[in-house]
Design a protein around this motif. Structure first.
Motif, PDB file in Angstrom:
ATOM      1  N   ALA A   1      -7.588  -2.081 -10.029  1.00 18.56           N
ATOM      2  CA  ALA A   1      -8.596  -2.584  -9.083  1.00 18.56           C
ATOM      3  C   ALA A   1      -9.007  -1.523  -8.063  1.00 18.56           C
ATOM      4  N   PHE A   2      -8.687  -0.262  -8.357  1.00 17.55           N
ATOM      5  CA  PHE A   2      -8.915   0.779  -7.352  1.00 17.55           C
ATOM      6  C   PHE A   2      -9.836   1.871  -7.875  1.00 17.55           C
ATOM      7  N   ILE A   3     -10.775   2.268  -7.030  1.00 15.12           N
ATOM      8  CA  ILE A   3     -11.615   3.431  -7.305  1.00 15.12           C
ATOM      9  C   ILE A   3     -11.058   4.574  -6.458  1.00 15.12           C
ATOM     10  N   MET A   4     -10.742   5.692  -7.102  1.00 17.41           N
ATOM     11  CA  MET A   4     -10.054   6.788  -6.419  1.00 17.41           C
ATOM     12  C   MET A   4     -10.815   7.276  -5.203  1.00 17.41           C
ATOM     13  N   ASP A   5     -10.100   7.469  -4.120  1.00 18.21           N
ATOM     14  CA  ASP A   5     -10.646   7.985  -2.864  1.00 18.21           C
ATOM     15  C   ASP A   5     -10.318   9.474  -2.807  1.00 18.21           C
ATOM     16  N   ARG A   6     -11.307  10.314  -2.852  1.00 18.53           N
ATOM     17  CA  ARG A   6     -11.077  11.762  -2.878  1.00 18.53           C
ATOM     18  C   ARG A   6     -11.258  12.419  -1.512  1.00 18.53           C
TER      19      ARG A   6
ATOM     20  N   PRO B   1     -10.301  14.081   1.771  1.00 15.91           N
ATOM     21  CA  PRO B   1      -9.075  14.728   2.232  1.00 15.91           C
ATOM     22  C   PRO B   1      -8.493  14.075   3.489  1.00 15.91           C
ATOM     23  N   ARG B   2      -9.296  13.293   4.186  1.00 12.58           N
ATOM     24  CA  ARG B   2      -8.806  12.611   5.397  1.00 12.58           C
ATOM     25  C   ARG B   2      -7.914  11.421   5.055  1.00 12.58           C
ATOM     26  N   ASN B   3      -8.047  10.890   3.835  1.00 15.52           N
ATOM     27  CA  ASN B   3      -7.328   9.695   3.417  1.00 15.52           C
ATOM     28  C   ASN B   3      -6.228  10.058   2.423  1.00 15.52           C
ATOM     29  N   ALA B   4      -5.362   9.091   2.148  1.00 17.76           N
ATOM     30  CA  ALA B   4      -4.287   9.332   1.181  1.00 17.76           C
ATOM     31  C   ALA B   4      -4.139   8.126   0.265  1.00 17.76           C
ATOM     32  N   VAL B   5      -3.934   8.412  -1.017  1.00 19.17           N
ATOM     33  CA  VAL B   5      -3.611   7.393  -2.009  1.00 19.17           C
ATOM     34  C   VAL B   5      -2.286   7.819  -2.626  1.00 19.17           C
ATOM     35  N   LEU B   6      -1.283   6.944  -2.538  1.00 20.72           N
ATOM     36  CA  LEU B   6       0.074   7.294  -2.952  1.00 20.72           C
ATOM     37  C   LEU B   6       0.649   6.225  -3.868  1.00 20.72           C
ATOM     38  N   ASP B   7       1.676   6.626  -4.623  1.00 22.14           N
ATOM     39  CA  ASP B   7       2.421   5.672  -5.452  1.00 22.14           C
ATOM     40  C   ASP B   7       3.367   4.918  -4.529  1.00 22.14           C
ATOM     41  N   CYS B   8       3.092   3.646  -4.307  1.00 22.12           N
ATOM     42  CA  CYS B   8       3.837   2.841  -3.341  1.00 22.12           C
ATOM     43  C   CYS B   8       5.308   2.688  -3.732  1.00 22.12           C
ATOM     44  N   ASP B   9       5.593   2.632  -5.020  1.00 20.73           N
ATOM     45  CA  ASP B   9       6.968   2.407  -5.467  1.00 20.73           C
ATOM     46  C   ASP B   9       7.867   3.632  -5.276  1.00 20.73           C
ATOM     47  N   LYS B  10       7.292   4.769  -4.962  1.00 21.03           N
ATOM     48  CA  LYS B  10       8.092   5.967  -4.686  1.00 21.03           C
ATOM     49  C   LYS B  10       8.472   6.070  -3.206  1.00 21.03           C
ATOM     50  N   LEU B  11       7.937   5.176  -2.383  1.00 15.15           N
ATOM     51  CA  LEU B  11       8.163   5.224  -0.939  1.00 15.15           C
ATOM     52  C   LEU B  11       9.307   4.323  -0.526  1.00 15.15           C
ATOM     53  N   ASP B  12      10.052   4.754   0.491  1.00 16.75           N
ATOM     54  CA  ASP B  12      11.105   3.948   1.108  1.00 16.75           C
ATOM     55  C   ASP B  12      10.680   3.604   2.521  1.00 16.75           C
ATOM     56  N   PHE B  13      10.447   2.320   2.781  1.00 12.92           N
ATOM     57  CA  PHE B  13      10.033   1.867   4.105  1.00 12.92           C
ATOM     58  C   PHE B  13      11.261   1.649   4.981  1.00 12.92           C
ATOM     59  N   PRO B  14      11.113   1.794   6.290  1.00 14.53           N
ATOM     60  CA  PRO B  14       9.876   2.131   7.000  1.00 14.53           C
ATOM     61  C   PRO B  14       9.540   3.608   6.841  1.00 14.53           C
ATOM     62  N   LEU B  15       8.244   3.868   6.786  1.00 13.37           N
ATOM     63  CA  LEU B  15       7.748   5.243   6.787  1.00 13.37           C
ATOM     64  C   LEU B  15       7.687   5.712   8.229  1.00 13.37           C
ATOM     65  N   LYS B  16       7.692   7.014   8.416  1.00 11.42           N
ATOM     66  CA  LYS B  16       7.669   7.563   9.772  1.00 11.42           C
ATOM     67  C   LYS B  16       6.544   8.576   9.900  1.00 11.42           C
ATOM     68  N   ILE B  17       5.775   8.484  10.988  1.00  8.68           N
ATOM     69  CA  ILE B  17       4.773   9.499  11.323  1.00  8.68           C
ATOM     70  C   ILE B  17       5.303  10.266  12.524  1.00  8.68           C
ATOM     71  N   ARG B  18       5.277  11.576  12.421  1.00  7.08           N
ATOM     72  CA  ARG B  18       5.725  12.441  13.520  1.00  7.08           C
ATOM     73  C   ARG B  18       4.931  13.731  13.478  1.00  7.08           C
ATOM     74  N   ARG B  19       5.020  14.499  14.584  1.00  2.00           N
ATOM     75  CA  ARG B  19       4.411  15.833  14.589  1.00  2.00           C
ATOM     76  C   ARG B  19       5.165  16.727  13.603  1.00  2.00           C
ATOM     77  N   TRP B  20       4.436  17.638  12.989  1.00  2.00           N
ATOM     78  CA  TRP B  20       5.107  18.600  12.114  1.00  2.00           C
ATOM     79  C   TRP B  20       5.951  19.534  12.957  1.00  2.00           C
ATOM     80  N   ARG B  21       6.965  20.102  12.336  1.00  2.00           N
ATOM     81  CA  ARG B  21       7.860  21.032  13.023  1.00  2.00           C
ATOM     82  C   ARG B  21       7.958  22.329  12.224  1.00  2.00           C
ATOM     83  N   LYS B  22       8.281  23.394  12.908  1.00  2.00           N
ATOM     84  CA  LYS B  22       8.517  24.662  12.208  1.00  2.00           C
ATOM     85  C   LYS B  22       9.656  24.445  11.220  1.00  2.00           C
ATOM     86  N   GLY B  23       9.480  24.955  10.027  1.00  2.00           N
ATOM     87  CA  GLY B  23      10.487  24.795   8.979  1.00  2.00           C
ATOM     88  C   GLY B  23      10.206  23.633   8.049  1.00  2.00           C
TER      89      GLY B  23
END
Length: 194
Positions: free
Chosen positions: A97-102, A104-126
């Motif tokens: 039921a999905f038309i691919m979103d290309r 670069p601002r958006n993301a389409v991911l395989d949901c079953d590969k994710l472990d919730f809760p997901l975390k958003i944070r600033r990137w860090r060196k390394g």
């Protein structure tokens, strides 16, 4: 371009005195024009040498890549939108039921590969991840250099994590490890709301 306009330390100090930079500091700034990425601070502002131009920015607690800014936001599997770092709508979709979103601002991911809760944070060196289409790992700092982002733009880059794996450099690139494949049963779509 200061070098092309032959601006010396006296003229520069007159221009920058309201930001707290004196003659001596302006000499240092002009000397640093040969190397991009140098940062000079006064009590109230900082100047970033970025490709032979100067970026002046008021100091705040969030404009340093020092790693001291540990703000993070969790995304639960029940969430349908997030407001950080920008406003995203979250949809869970069956592949047929999905038309691919290309975008670069958006993301389409395989949901079953994710472990919730997901975390958003600033990137860090390394920080490193496996960019979509690549075989090996890449430092996020190298990705941002390749994209020619300024220091200020780099400071506003966030990552989405599942456990300790970087899934998405938000608004820039998804990880190959979480991409949609022919075996994907359920998608998660992060779509920017403008």
């Amino acid at each position: 371009d200061l070098a092309k306009n032959n601006i010396g330390p006296y003229v520069l100090s007159e221009l920058l005195c309201e930001f707290g930079f004196n003659y001596s500091r302006c000499e240092d700034i002009l000397f640093a024009l040969e190397s991009s990425g140098k940062i000079f601070k006064s009590l109230t502002h900082r100047i970033i040498v970025d490709r032979k131009q100067l970026i002046i920015q008021e100091l705040s607690g969030t404009n340093e890549l020092s790693g001291t800014n540990d703000e993070q936001f969790l995304i639960e599997s029940s969430d349908t939108e997030i407001d950080f770092p920008v406003h995203y709508e979250i949809n869970y979709i069956e592949p047929d039921a999905f038309i691919m979103d290309r975008s670069p601002r958006n993301a389409v991911l395989d949901c079953d590969k994710l472990d919730f809760p997901l975390k958003i944070r600033r990137w860090r060196k390394g920080d490193r991840f496996k960019p979509l289409g690549m075989q090996g790992q890449k430092l996020i700092s190298d990705l941002l250099i390749d994209l020619k982002l300024s220091i200020i733009d780099k400071e506003s880059v966030y990552v989405l994590e599942s456990k300790s794996d970087i899934v998405w450099v938000v608004g820039i690139r998804v990880s190959d490890d979480f991409k949609v494949t022919k075996d994907t049963k359920r998608l998660i779509h992060f779509k920017e709301i403008i």
